[in-house]
Scaffold this motif. Structure first.
Motif, PDB file in Angstrom:
ATOM      1  N   SER A 138      -1.735   4.989  20.086  1.00 29.41           N
ATOM      2  CA  SER A 138      -2.275   4.615  21.394  1.00 29.41           C
ATOM      3  C   SER A 138      -1.901   5.693  22.404  1.00 29.41           C
ATOM      4  O   SER A 138      -1.002   6.514  22.166  1.00 29.41           O
ATOM      5  N   LEU A 139      -2.586   5.713  23.531  1.00 29.41           N
ATOM      6  CA  LEU A 139      -2.304   6.705  24.563  1.00 29.41           C
ATOM      7  C   LEU A 139      -0.849   6.622  25.015  1.00 29.41           C
ATOM      8  O   LEU A 139      -0.176   7.645  25.175  1.00 29.41           O
ATOM      9  N   ASP A 140      -0.346   5.405  25.190  1.00 26.71           N
ATOM     10  CA  ASP A 140       1.043   5.235  25.631  1.00 26.71           C
ATOM     11  C   ASP A 140       2.023   5.804  24.610  1.00 26.71           C
ATOM     12  O   ASP A 140       2.991   6.491  24.981  1.00 26.71           O
ATOM     13  N   GLU A 141       1.795   5.534  23.350  1.00 29.45           N
ATOM     14  CA  GLU A 141       2.694   6.032  22.301  1.00 29.45           C
ATOM     15  C   GLU A 141       2.639   7.554  22.212  1.00 29.45           C
ATOM     16  O   GLU A 141       3.671   8.215  22.017  1.00 29.45           O
ATOM     17  N   TRP A 142       1.449   8.105  22.363  1.00 30.49           N
ATOM     18  CA  TRP A 142       1.284   9.558  22.299  1.00 30.49           C
ATOM     19  C   TRP A 142       2.010  10.238  23.448  1.00 30.49           C
ATOM     20  O   TRP A 142       2.740  11.218  23.250  1.00 30.49           O
TER      21      TRP A 142
ATOM     22  N   ARG B 267      -3.457  16.042  35.169  1.00 29.66           N
ATOM     23  CA  ARG B 267      -3.601  14.648  34.720  1.00 29.66           C
ATOM     24  C   ARG B 267      -4.879  14.484  33.906  1.00 29.66           C
ATOM     25  O   ARG B 267      -4.868  13.933  32.797  1.00 29.66           O
ATOM     26  N   ASP B 268      -5.990  14.999  34.432  1.00 24.02           N
ATOM     27  CA  ASP B 268      -7.268  14.924  33.727  1.00 24.02           C
ATOM     28  C   ASP B 268      -7.227  15.716  32.430  1.00 24.02           C
ATOM     29  O   ASP B 268      -7.805  15.316  31.411  1.00 24.02           O
ATOM     30  N   HIS B 269      -6.536  16.838  32.457  1.00 19.40           N
ATOM     31  CA  HIS B 269      -6.466  17.713  31.294  1.00 19.40           C
ATOM     32  C   HIS B 269      -5.755  17.039  30.128  1.00 19.40           C
ATOM     33  O   HIS B 269      -6.206  17.114  28.981  1.00 19.40           O
ATOM     34  N   VAL B 270      -4.656  16.359  30.415  1.00 18.09           N
ATOM     35  CA  VAL B 270      -3.908  15.674  29.358  1.00 18.09           C
ATOM     36  C   VAL B 270      -4.738  14.538  28.761  1.00 18.09           C
ATOM     37  O   VAL B 270      -4.809  14.373  27.539  1.00 18.09           O
ATOM     38  N   ILE B 271      -5.370  13.758  29.615  1.00 24.02           N
ATOM     39  CA  ILE B 271      -6.206  12.652  29.136  1.00 24.02           C
ATOM     40  C   ILE B 271      -7.349  13.179  28.273  1.00 24.02           C
ATOM     41  O   ILE B 271      -7.688  12.598  27.228  1.00 24.02           O
ATOM     42  N   SER B 272      -7.943  14.285  28.695  1.00 24.55           N
ATOM     43  CA  SER B 272      -9.035  14.886  27.937  1.00 24.55           C
ATOM     44  C   SER B 272      -8.569  15.351  26.559  1.00 24.55           C
ATOM     45  O   SER B 272      -9.285  15.198  25.563  1.00 24.55           O
ATOM     46  N   GLN B 273      -7.363  15.902  26.488  1.00 22.86           N
ATOM     47  CA  GLN B 273      -6.815  16.322  25.199  1.00 22.86           C
ATOM     48  C   GLN B 273      -6.665  15.130  24.258  1.00 22.86           C
ATOM     49  O   GLN B 273      -7.022  15.195  23.079  1.00 22.86           O
ATOM     50  N   TYR B 274      -6.134  14.046  24.797  1.00 25.15           N
ATOM     51  CA  TYR B 274      -5.911  12.860  23.966  1.00 25.15           C
ATOM     52  C   TYR B 274      -7.226  12.329  23.395  1.00 25.15           C
ATOM     53  O   TYR B 274      -7.345  12.107  22.180  1.00 25.15           O
TER      54      TYR B 274
ATOM     55  N   HIS C  67     -10.072  13.782  23.097  1.00 20.90           N
ATOM     56  CA  HIS C  67     -10.754  14.719  22.210  1.00 20.90           C
ATOM     57  C   HIS C  67     -10.282  14.502  20.772  1.00 20.90           C
ATOM     58  O   HIS C  67     -11.083  14.506  19.839  1.00 20.90           O
ATOM     59  N   CYS C  68      -8.990  14.302  20.610  1.00 20.30           N
ATOM     60  CA  CYS C  68      -8.453  14.089  19.265  1.00 20.30           C
ATOM     61  C   CYS C  68      -8.762  12.685  18.743  1.00 20.30           C
ATOM     62  O   CYS C  68      -8.915  12.483  17.539  1.00 20.30           O
ATOM     63  N   ALA C  69      -8.855  11.726  19.648  1.00 19.68           N
ATOM     64  CA  ALA C  69      -9.061  10.340  19.234  1.00 19.68           C
ATOM     65  C   ALA C  69     -10.534   9.979  19.051  1.00 19.68           C
ATOM     66  O   ALA C  69     -10.861   9.077  18.269  1.00 19.68           O
ATOM     67  N   GLU C  70     -11.446  10.716  19.726  1.00 15.75           N
ATOM     68  CA  GLU C  70     -12.853  10.311  19.709  1.00 15.75           C
ATOM     69  C   GLU C  70     -13.850  11.416  19.363  1.00 15.75           C
ATOM     70  O   GLU C  70     -14.999  11.119  19.048  1.00 15.75           O
ATOM     71  N   SER C  71     -13.443  12.658  19.420  1.00 16.81           N
ATOM     72  CA  SER C  71     -14.380  13.759  19.233  1.00 16.81           C
ATOM     73  C   SER C  71     -15.040  13.740  17.855  1.00 16.81           C
ATOM     74  O   SER C  71     -14.389  13.497  16.838  1.00 16.81           O
TER      75      SER C  71
ATOM     76  N   MET D  46       4.400   9.406  32.894  1.00 15.77           N
ATOM     77  CA  MET D  46       4.686  10.202  31.698  1.00 15.77           C
ATOM     78  C   MET D  46       3.930  11.527  31.724  1.00 15.77           C
ATOM     79  O   MET D  46       4.464  12.574  31.333  1.00 15.77           O
ATOM     80  N   ILE D  47       2.682  11.477  32.199  1.00 14.71           N
ATOM     81  CA  ILE D  47       1.902  12.709  32.303  1.00 14.71           C
ATOM     82  C   ILE D  47       2.578  13.680  33.267  1.00 14.71           C
ATOM     83  O   ILE D  47       2.657  14.890  33.009  1.00 14.71           O
ATOM     84  N   ALA D  48       3.081  13.147  34.364  1.00 13.95           N
ATOM     85  CA  ALA D  48       3.765  13.996  35.356  1.00 13.95           C
ATOM     86  C   ALA D  48       4.971  14.705  34.750  1.00 13.95           C
ATOM     87  O   ALA D  48       5.253  15.863  35.053  1.00 13.95           O
ATOM     88  N   LYS D  49       5.676  14.015  33.867  1.00 11.38           N
ATOM     89  CA  LYS D  49       6.883  14.584  33.255  1.00 11.38           C
ATOM     90  C   LYS D  49       6.554  15.759  32.330  1.00 11.38           C
ATOM     91  O   LYS D  49       7.331  16.707  32.237  1.00 11.38           O
ATOM     92  N   ILE D  50       5.428  15.675  31.644  1.00 13.41           N
ATOM     93  CA  ILE D  50       5.100  16.741  30.678  1.00 13.41           C
ATOM     94  C   ILE D  50       4.193  17.830  31.272  1.00 13.41           C
ATOM     95  O   ILE D  50       3.797  18.747  30.565  1.00 13.41           O
ATOM     96  N   THR D  51       3.901  17.716  32.586  1.00 12.57           N
ATOM     97  CA  THR D  51       3.026  18.722  33.209  1.00 12.57           C
ATOM     98  C   THR D  51       3.610  19.266  34.520  1.00 12.57           C
ATOM     99  O   THR D  51       2.863  19.671  35.408  1.00 12.57           O
ATOM    100  N   THR D  52       4.911  19.280  34.648  1.00 13.27           N
ATOM    101  CA  THR D  52       5.516  19.734  35.913  1.00 13.27           C
ATOM    102  C   THR D  52       5.084  21.153  36.273  1.00 13.27           C
ATOM    103  O   THR D  52       4.771  21.445  37.431  1.00 13.27           O
TER     104      THR D  52
END
Length: 331
Positions: free
Chosen positions: A175-179, A150-157, A159-163, A296-302
């Motif tokens: 937006s995070l939801d759309e992504w 969960r933390d890993h996915v948020i960090s990826q988002y 990083h691309c949006a603010e890094s 949504m995060i759970a679905k893409i990180t099973t």
């Protein structure tokens, strides 16, 4: 007044120079093919780091065998897989510090080749190699760190949006939801996954698993055996200090003072941690997500969820072994 013969001579001279360059270039290519037949093409940082796509899935390398790029370092001793957004640069820095503090002479060289092609690596000059490339069975000992999905996915988002490093990609990020929704729709749809490259960001679908395993077998016993066989240490991100100590001890055979809990003072001590934040304001571990986002995060990180679970189990085993062998309690 331009003399015609002089012009003709100049043009002829240019043609000879050009022809010489072409001949030398062809000779160089032929020689490289003899010395180094079929050299693997490096995966660009844009394709691997930003798009997060596997080498064999990209259009550019559709028919390329990813394993070919590893045939150049059979004798590599220690190989650390830096999965993006798992504090790889911090780990690299701490390992370097520990080498400096525990080796007075003949210090092993720690190198971070990032996304450089591995066949350029001189394994004799690099005893511990950090790379942002995927697992290979060629190195003798392999290490990595796995983060809470969960933390890993948020960090990826973010990083691309603010890094600061990827400021040029922010304008492509929705937006995070759309992504997240876009990647949920891409779970079994590679056409949609290719469309998502427009974000110029990571592919978060079980990203950590794709670096270490490709796909889990959905058999806990088999998955644990495979991971245990593949990795000298596979460590949890959430136990950063202890994880780094166990990795270093297993790599070097030496125990840094900062890794030993010999007193209450040392038990309460924590490493001076300065994680590289890349200029990001929001972080995976502290950002508050909604229930819908978590779903949504759970679905893409099973698979990543299972990998994280297995990592903790295997690390407990390795930690206990390390403490018994060296007669210490690792902080």
């Amino acid at each position: 007044m331009v003399i015609p013969n002089a012009v003709a001579f100049s043009r002829g001279k240019v043609s000879i120079v050009a022809l010489t360059i072409v001949i030398l270039s062809l000779f160089n290519l032929a020689w490289n093919h003899v010395v180094n037949p079929d050299p693997p093409q490096p995966l660009s940082s844009w394709e691997s780091l930003l798009y997060g796509r596997q080498l064999s899935k990209t259009k550019k390398y559709k028919n390329y065998d990813p394993e070919a790029r590893y045939t150049y370092f059979h004798d590599l001793e220690n190989y650390y897989i830096h999965i993006p957004k798992t504090a790889g640069y911090y780990v690299f820095g701490k390992i370097e510090e520990m080498v400096a503090s525990t080796f007075e002479h003949n210090r092993p060289h720690v190198c971070n080749i990032k996304m450089r092609p591995l066949y350029t690596l001189d394994s004799k000059k690099c005893q511990f190699c950090f790379t942002e490339q995927t697992y290979s069975h060629y190195p003798k000992r392999t290490y990595t760190m796995i983060r809470n999905p969960r933390d890993h996915v948020i960090s990826q988002y973010f990083h691309c949006a603010e890094s600061k490093e990827h400021y040029y990609t922010a304008k492509f990020m929705p937006s995070l939801d759309e992504w997240l929704e876009a990647w949920v729709l891409a779970l079994d749809n590679e056409t949609k996954a290719e469309e998502n490259e427009k974000f110029k960001c990571y592919d978060p679908r079980n990203k950590q698993t794709s670096f270490v395993y490709s796909h889990l077998a959905n058999d806990e016993k088999k998955d644990l055996e495979t991971l245990d066989k593949r990795f000298e240490v596979i460590a949890p991100f959430e136990r950063m200090d202890t994880s780094i100590c166990v990795i270093f001890i297993q790599f070097s055979g030496r125990v840094p003072d900062e890794c030993v809990c010999a007193s209450e003072r040392e038990k309460n001590r924590k490493m001076n941690r300065e994680l590289v934040d890349h200029g990001v304001k929001h972080h995976g571990s502290s950002f508050v997500t909604t229930a819908e986002q978590d779903g949504m995060i759970a679905k893409i990180t099973t698979e990543d969820v299972m990998l994280h679970k297995y990592t903790n189990q295997l690390f407990e085993k390795k930690l206990k072994e390390t403490e018994e062998v060296y007669g210490i309690t690792v902080c």
